[in-house]
Enzyme design. Structure first.
Site, PDB file in Angstrom:
ATOM      1  N   LYS A  96       0.844  -1.210   0.000  1.00  0.00           N
ATOM      2  CA  LYS A  96       0.000   0.000   0.000  1.00  0.00           C
ATOM      3  C   LYS A  96       0.870   1.247   0.000  1.00  0.00           C
ATOM      4  O   LYS A  96       2.041   1.228   0.412  1.00  0.00           O
ATOM      5  CB  LYS A  96      -0.951   0.013   1.203  1.00  0.00           C
ATOM      6  CG  LYS A  96      -0.300   0.000   2.597  1.00  0.00           C
ATOM      7  CD  LYS A  96       0.057   1.353   3.181  1.00  0.00           C
ATOM      8  CE  LYS A  96       0.516   1.261   4.634  1.00  0.00           C
ATOM      9  NZ  LYS A  96       1.287   2.416   5.104  1.00  0.00           N
ATOM     10  N   ASP A 139      -2.675  -1.135  10.539  1.00  0.00           N
ATOM     11  CA  ASP A 139      -2.709  -1.100   9.072  1.00  0.00           C
ATOM     12  C   ASP A 139      -3.347  -2.343   8.467  1.00  0.00           C
ATOM     13  O   ASP A 139      -3.338  -2.494   7.246  1.00  0.00           O
ATOM     14  CB  ASP A 139      -1.288  -0.940   8.513  1.00  0.00           C
ATOM     15  CG  ASP A 139      -0.873   0.517   8.439  1.00  0.00           C
ATOM     16  OD1 ASP A 139      -1.728   1.393   8.652  1.00  0.00           O
ATOM     17  OD2 ASP A 139       0.318   0.771   8.166  1.00  0.00           O
TER      18      ASP A 139
HETATM   19  O1  C5P Z   1      -0.853  -1.017  15.271  1.00  0.00           O
HETATM   20  P1  C5P Z   1       0.608  -1.201  15.035  1.00  0.00           P
HETATM   21  O2  C5P Z   1       1.155  -2.402  15.739  1.00  0.00           O
HETATM   22  O3  C5P Z   1       0.989  -1.195  13.594  1.00  0.00           O
HETATM   23  O4  C5P Z   1       1.329   0.068  15.654  1.00  0.00           O
HETATM   24  C1  C5P Z   1       2.709   0.120  15.881  1.00  0.00           C
HETATM   25  C2  C5P Z   1       3.020   1.341  16.715  1.00  0.00           C
HETATM   26  O5  C5P Z   1       2.840   2.522  15.933  1.00  0.00           O
HETATM   27  C3  C5P Z   1       2.117   1.535  17.920  1.00  0.00           C
HETATM   28  O6  C5P Z   1       2.620   0.841  19.032  1.00  0.00           O
HETATM   29  C4  C5P Z   1       2.169   3.031  18.122  1.00  0.00           C
HETATM   30  O7  C5P Z   1       3.365   3.404  18.741  1.00  0.00           O
HETATM   31  C5  C5P Z   1       2.238   3.548  16.698  1.00  0.00           C
HETATM   32  N1  C5P Z   1       0.924   3.877  16.132  1.00  0.00           N
HETATM   33  C6  C5P Z   1       0.243   4.997  16.601  1.00  0.00           C
HETATM   34  N2  C5P Z   1      -0.973   5.321  16.054  1.00  0.00           N
HETATM   35  C7  C5P Z   1      -1.489   4.611  15.033  1.00  0.00           C
HETATM   36  C8  C5P Z   1      -0.794   3.490  14.519  1.00  0.00           C
HETATM   37  C9  C5P Z   1       0.411   3.157  15.091  1.00  0.00           C
HETATM   38  O8  C5P Z   1       0.700   5.673  17.527  1.00  0.00           O
HETATM   39  N3  C5P Z   1      -2.662   4.979  14.502  1.00  0.00           N
END
Ligand code: C5P
Length: 294
Positions: free
Chosen positions: A12, A136
């Site tokens: 993406k 994501d």
């Molecule tokens: O959801 P995911 O595991 O991909 O997120 C990884 C990190 O990215 C989270 O722990 C957070 O620190 C940050 N994040 C965030 N806000 C989002 C997506 C990710 O702060 N919307």
């Protein structure tokens, strides 16, 4: 006898990424326009007694830290399925790139298991499982470009009048030899003084104006407020993007939290001189891929 299944897991690009503020749960709220590419990984799945994963790229962890296996465990719990599956991942999407590779693989695993197990999840439960796996992941559930909100769990199809302006557009995607950690990028954005969030009303207004204007090209929506904190540390990114702007008239941006960048190419434009400039700046370890928005 259930047959093995091979599924395409697209990469993406965040064409528009407005981080609008920090939430109480530590995540960030965002408004994003996300398009998928005709470039991605392939996940092969066949029934087995237990879950296991091997990968064409030895650098990809094949253990329980991999989102494919996390997705498989989550699917088994949610459907109370006691079977297993052997996964083989043909990895093409680079890691630490902001191209959603791991998330896309995880959603492909959920789809493959729906077929292999003959168990299915209601769309709401599937969306919930995907959201728990990663911010994501939900964006990969529908085909085509989407608008993503919340921390990523609210996904809707981009209205067709705007989606039609994106579909089939040619892009060049390129990434330096290093990746950028997503938590690091969010932490840098939050630590900025002041943090460079975009007001949610401003983000929604820009998006609505672009969707409504039939003359607005895809280039007009390009935005990413994760760029300044990333560019401040990884100066190789802004230096090359500026060169691509001045030498080729491109409008390059970073995708997600980086480090991959991309630029639209006109149908006729030769790619070789652009690739040469990228390799001259970032060296042979740079990843370069031509693709089309799907
Ligand atoms: O959801 P995911 O595991 O991909 O997120 C990884 C990190 O990215 C989270 O722990 C957070 O620190 C940050 N994040 C965030 N806000 C989002 C997506 C990710 O702060 N919307």
């Amino acid at each position: 006898m259930v047959s093995p299944i091979s599924l395409f897991a697209p990469a993406k690009l965040n064409l528009f990424l407005a981080i609008t503020g920090r939430r109480k749960d530590g995540f960030h709220d965002l408004v994003s326009v996300v398009a998928k590419l005709d470039f991605g990984d392939t996940l092969h799945t066949e029934p087995a007694d237990a879950f296991s994963l091997t990968c064409s790229d030895p650098a990809v962890p094949g253990d329980e830290s991999n989102l494919v296996l996390k997705a498989a465990r989550a699917f088994a719990v949610a459907t109370q399925w006691e079977g297993g599956a052997r996964f083989y991942l043909e990895k093409r999407i680079p890691m630490g790139a902001g191209l959603g590779g791991g998330s896309s693989d995880a959603v492909a695993a959920l789809r493959a298991l729906t077929s292999v197990s003959t168990r299915s999840l209601e769309p709401e439960s599937l969306a919930q499982v995907a959201a728990q796996l990663g911010s994501d992941c939900p964006l990969f559930l529908p085909n085509g470009p989407v608008i993503m909100r919340g921390r990523g769990e609210q996904v809707e199809a981009l209205p067709e009048r705007a989606a039609g302006r994106l579909r089939g557009r040619r892009v060049i995607v390129f990434k330096p030899g290093f990746g950028i950690s997503t938590p690091w990028a969010y932490a840098r954005l939050a630590a900025g003084k002041p943090a460079s969030y975009l007001l949610v009303a401003e983000a929604e207004a820009r998006l609505a104006a672009w969707v409504a204007d039939p003359e607005a090209p895809a280039e007009a929506i390009l935005f990413n407020n994760m760029e300044p904190p990333a560019f401040a540390k990884f100066v190789a990114l802004p230096v090359l993007l500026e060169q691509l702007r001045s030498e080729f008239g491109l409008a390059p941006r970073m995708s997600g939290s980086g480090s991959a960048c991309f630029a639209f190419l006109d149908g006729q434009m030769a790619m070789a001189p652009v690739v040469e400039a990228i390799r001259a700046a970032w060296g042979v370890s740079a990843f370069v891929q031509e693709a089309r928005l799907s």
